[in-house]
Design a protein around this motif. Structure first.
Motif, PDB file in Angstrom:
ATOM      1  N   ALA A 167      24.494  52.345  87.268  1.00  0.00           N
ATOM      2  CA  ALA A 167      25.675  52.529  86.414  1.00  0.00           C
ATOM      3  C   ALA A 167      26.826  53.121  87.227  1.00  0.00           C
ATOM      4  N   ILE A 196      28.300  44.944  75.808  1.00  0.00           N
ATOM      5  CA  ILE A 196      26.859  44.760  76.027  1.00  0.00           C
ATOM      6  C   ILE A 196      26.509  45.177  77.455  1.00  0.00           C
ATOM      7  N   GLY A 197      25.557  46.088  77.576  1.00  0.00           N
ATOM      8  CA  GLY A 197      25.167  46.575  78.909  1.00  0.00           C
ATOM      9  C   GLY A 197      26.255  47.486  79.443  1.00  0.00           C
ATOM     10  N   GLY A 199      26.493  50.417  80.744  1.00  0.00           N
ATOM     11  CA  GLY A 199      26.375  51.298  81.920  1.00  0.00           C
ATOM     12  C   GLY A 199      26.925  52.679  81.609  1.00  0.00           C
ATOM     13  N   TYR A 203      34.175  51.189  81.137  1.00  0.00           N
ATOM     14  CA  TYR A 203      35.071  50.089  80.742  1.00  0.00           C
ATOM     15  C   TYR A 203      35.432  50.158  79.261  1.00  0.00           C
ATOM     16  N   LEU A 221      20.566  48.384  77.306  1.00  0.00           N
ATOM     17  CA  LEU A 221      19.120  48.169  77.182  1.00  0.00           C
ATOM     18  C   LEU A 221      18.316  49.425  77.524  1.00  0.00           C
ATOM     19  N   VAL A 225      20.286  55.187  80.283  1.00  0.00           N
ATOM     20  CA  VAL A 225      21.668  54.775  80.576  1.00  0.00           C
ATOM     21  C   VAL A 225      22.524  54.967  79.313  1.00  0.00           C
ATOM     22  N   GLY A 247      20.082  49.331  73.007  1.00  0.00           N
ATOM     23  CA  GLY A 247      19.829  48.063  72.311  1.00  0.00           C
ATOM     24  C   GLY A 247      19.754  46.915  73.296  1.00  0.00           C
ATOM     25  N   LEU A 249      20.564  42.886  73.816  1.00  0.00           N
ATOM     26  CA  LEU A 249      21.348  41.765  73.296  1.00  0.00           C
ATOM     27  C   LEU A 249      20.440  40.701  72.678  1.00  0.00           C
ATOM     28  N   ARG A 250      19.248  40.517  73.263  1.00  0.00           N
ATOM     29  CA  ARG A 250      18.368  39.434  72.809  1.00  0.00           C
ATOM     30  C   ARG A 250      17.832  39.650  71.395  1.00  0.00           C
ATOM     31  N   ASN A 266      26.514  41.986  84.317  1.00  0.00           N
ATOM     32  CA  ASN A 266      25.099  41.943  83.921  1.00  0.00           C
ATOM     33  C   ASN A 266      24.566  40.562  83.573  1.00  0.00           C
ATOM     34  N   TYR A 268      23.478  38.471  85.523  1.00  0.00           N
ATOM     35  CA  TYR A 268      22.315  38.212  86.398  1.00  0.00           C
ATOM     36  C   TYR A 268      21.078  39.006  85.970  1.00  0.00           C
ATOM     37  N   PHE A 270      19.824  38.239  83.280  1.00  0.00           N
ATOM     38  CA  PHE A 270      19.201  37.191  82.464  1.00  0.00           C
ATOM     39  C   PHE A 270      18.906  36.000  83.371  1.00  0.00           C
TER      40      PHE A 270
END
Ligand SMILES: C[S@@+](CC[C@H](N)C(=O)[O-])C[C@H]1O[C@@H](n2cnc3c(N)ncnc32)[C@H](O)[C@@H]1O
Length: 363
Positions: A167, A196-197, A199, A203, A221, A225, A247, A249-250, A266, A268, A270
């Motif tokens: 992060a 999503i993700g 860190g 941002y 996830l 973090v 959480g 995303l999937r 992020n 990558y 997936f």
């Protein structure tokens, strides 16, 4: 005494009696010695220095010594080192730092000496210090163990990454991500953002500063973090505008209410054959006409990015950095309109991908 040690010391030896000179001549004539000298100077010592600095940054030693020189007792106390024997071991570690030229010692106190140590110790270069840690904890192990892992079938997992280090290290691309946000984020109207993700959450903080009426849900996830991001959001005084949750995303089950979904650095995480499905999931969380902003380095960048690709080759999740055209095609397949890539600065393989959720539901 090892051959490497001989190689490292022979050059500075002062002339000795004839017998010793003859021995020295013999040693130097050994074919390995010139190679060992080169290895020592060009590879081994820089590797020791980088490893030492990564460790000193990781445990906070650089930061403390940046405030003031520290004696052994102070460092032992801060590091939680107790007992005479372990303090002796700590001293031995610090003395290697002195020997490598990273620290020096003055009146019993250790101080930062090298330019690299002084730069990495500064908070404003924290992302670089974290990147060095990431290199040691992920890039070095994959180089070292890759062939063995193929034999044993072992793979890296998410647990082999230190989420809090990643992060911090991802912030090396902060100016590029911020430029992408500047280009895409609506400023005139209130915006509901889903990150999503997230860190560290930097941002979301930036987006909130660009649009003062923006509110956000930030998910990550990894529990630890997400916890750190929530702590950061509280420190930045944004708790009334930003909620942070752990959480995935999937499996995220939310109303399609967001004007903007962001995914920074992020994709990558997936696998390539999973990407259309996860992009579609992201799209279904958008309100009609909402946008996805996805930023990532793409294939063909510098060696550090190739190392990131290599690590994911040996991991049981994720995949390589995307090729620009592949990701645009995947976004289109996931139902985005006008999916396109934007170059942020010339010469960098870093791209912002933007797509719009259609107003009318897709059949
Ligand atoms: C390289 S870090 C980037 C962090 C942040 N976006 C940044 O740019 O600084 C990738 C982050 O994505 C998160 N992540 C990976 N897979 C995820 C998923 N399925 N759902 C939510 N977050 C995920 C990871 O836990 C990790 O914190």
């Amino acid at each position: 005494m090892t051959m490497l040690h001989v190689a490292g010391t022979t050059r500075t030896r002062t002339p000795r009696p004839v017998a010793q000179a003859a021995t020295l001549g013999k040693v130097m004539a050994t074919p390995q010695v010139p190679l060992l000298l080169v290895l020592s100077k060009r590879f081994v010592t820089p590797l020791y220095r980088a490893t030492f600095l990564a460790s000193a940054a990781s445990y906070g030693v650089l930061r403390w010594m940046n405030v003031r020189p520290c004696d052994l007792e102070t460092l032992a106390l801060k590091l939680g080192v107790q007992g005479k024997e372990d303090k002796r071991r700590l001293r031995a570690w610090l003395e290697i730092g002195v020997r490598l030229g990273e620290f020096d010692k003055h009146e019993g106190c250790y101080r930062l000496k090298s330019r690299s140590a002084k730069l990495l110790a500064r908070m404003k270069h924290d992302a670089l210090a974290a990147a060095l840690e990431e290199i040691m904890h992920t890039h070095v192990p994959v180089l070292l163990n890759g062939p063995k892992m193929l034999r044993t079938g072992e793979r890296f997992s998410m647990a082999d990454q230190d989420g809090s280090v990643i992060a911090r290290s991802t912030r090396v691309v902060e100016p590029l991500v911020e430029a992408a946000i500047d280009r895409t984020l609506e400023r005139e109207y209130p915006v509901r953002l889903l990150e999503i993700g997230c860190g560290s959450g930097v941002y979301v903080r930036y987006a909130a500063s660009v649009n003062p009426r923006l509110t956000a849900l930030a998910i990550d996830l990894q529990d630890e973090v997400a916890r750190q991001a929530a702590k950061n959001i509280a420190e930045w005084g944004l708790t009334d505008r930003v909620e942070v949750r752990a959480g995935d995303l999937r499996t995220l089950d939310l109303e399609p209410q967001f004007d903007l979904v962001t995914m920074h650095n992020n994709i990558y995480y997936f696998a390539p054959d999973e990407r259309v499905a996860i992009l579609e999931r992201a799209r279904r969380l958008l309100a009609p006409g909402g946008k996805l902003l996805l930023t990532t380095s793409c294939k063909g960048g510098h060696i550090g990015l190739d190392m990131l690709n290599l690590w994911f080759e040996y991991a049981d999740f994720g995949g390589p950095l995307p090729a620009e055209s592949d990701l645009v095609d995947q976004m289109t397949e996931a139902g985005f309109l006008d999916a396109h890539a934007q170059r942020i600065v010339p010469g960098e393989q870093f791209r912002a991908f933007v797509g719009t959720n259609p107003h009318a539901p897709l059949s």
